[in-house]
Design an enzyme around this catalytic site. Structure first.
Site, PDB file in Angstrom:
ATOM      1  N   VAL A   1      11.213  10.359   9.738  1.00 31.41           N
ATOM      2  CA  VAL A   1      11.190  11.383  10.753  1.00 31.41           C
ATOM      3  C   VAL A   1      10.421  10.935  12.078  1.00 31.41           C
ATOM      4  O   VAL A   1       9.725   9.973  11.907  1.00 31.41           O
ATOM      5  CB  VAL A   1      11.065  12.720   9.972  1.00 31.41           C
ATOM      6  CG1 VAL A   1      11.965  13.108   9.376  1.00 31.41           C
ATOM      7  CG2 VAL A   1       9.533  12.598   9.774  1.00 31.41           C
ATOM      8  N   SER A   2      10.701  11.225  12.998  1.00 31.53           N
ATOM      9  CA  SER A   2      10.266  10.555  14.469  1.00 31.53           C
ATOM     10  C   SER A   2       8.873  11.352  14.768  1.00 31.53           C
ATOM     11  O   SER A   2       8.051  10.800  15.344  1.00 31.53           O
ATOM     12  CB  SER A   2      11.141  10.843  15.543  1.00 31.53           C
ATOM     13  OG  SER A   2      12.349  10.119  15.455  1.00 31.53           O
ATOM     14  N   THR A   3       8.710  12.663  14.230  1.00 28.27           N
ATOM     15  CA  THR A   3       7.566  13.131  14.400  1.00 28.27           C
ATOM     16  C   THR A   3       6.869  13.870  13.087  1.00 28.27           C
ATOM     17  O   THR A   3       7.830  14.220  12.304  1.00 28.27           O
ATOM     18  CB  THR A   3       7.514  14.082  15.696  1.00 28.27           C
ATOM     19  OG1 THR A   3       8.506  15.361  14.959  1.00 28.27           O
ATOM     20  CG2 THR A   3       8.226  13.602  16.764  1.00 28.27           C
TER      21      THR A   3
END
Length: 190
Positions: free
Chosen positions: A13-15
């Site tokens: 996931v990006s964050t």
């Protein structure tokens, strides 16, 4: 190619705020039969993705790397194709759950190759349009190009250098490339 291999998953996931998305990926990877799962919480544009490198080193001949979606594995289609090529060289198949693509099958290889061809074609068209737009803007006197970030900070580079700060630290503090710092300092010494 070995008949028996393990199913290995990779999720990203990006964050760190996307816990639910990561949990869903991990659930889907486990449901697909993954015995080992690597995951990380950082943007695909990050220069280093340590868990991706770990999983690529970990998988062996006969294994299958499973991801939920292509954008969880790769930054771009070209990156996806490079990763698929690396896996193929190791005798590892790639399975993308959302697309029902499995490079262990002729159809899966074909779909991945077609995806790459389409992406390359789209990129070429985009670059052609970009070149045409730049030419038109230049002809109309509206094109100036990208503002040189490091040159705009040259006074700060000089001040820090005079204060005894090294080029690597100057680059970090000013958020510019190290080579840009050296270029600015070289221009002064010429």
């Amino acid at each position: 190619m070995s008949i028996t291999g393990q199913l290995v998953g990779y999720g990203r996931v990006s964050t760190t705020d996307q816990k639910a998305g990561l949990e869903a990926q991990l659930r889907d990877l486990k449901a697909a039969g993954c015995v080992k799962v690597f995951y990380e919480e950082l943007s695909a544009v990050a220069t280093k993705r340590p868990e991706l490198h770990r999983v690529l080193d970990y998988v062996r001949d006969g294994d299958t790397l499973i991801v939920t979606k292509p954008d969880r594995l790769a930054r771009s289609t070209a990156d996806l194709l490079d990763i698929a090529k690396r896996l193929e060289a190791k005798g590892v198949t790639l399975r993308i759950l959302s697309m029902n693509v499995d490079t262990g099958t002729p159809t899966g290889k074909l779909l991945l190759t077609m995806l790459g061809a389409i992406a390359t074609f789209e990129r070429e068209l985009m670059l052609e349009r970009q070149r045409e737009g730049i030419s038109r803007a230049k002809a109309e006197g509206r094109y100036r190009g990208r503002a040189p970030t490091a040159q705009a900070k040259s006074e700060q580079v000089f001040d820090l250098h005079r204060a005894g700060v090294g080029p690597v630290e100057i680059a970090r503090r000013l958020q510019i490339g190290r080579s840009s710092v050296y270029r600015v300092l070289k221009a002064v010494n010429e």
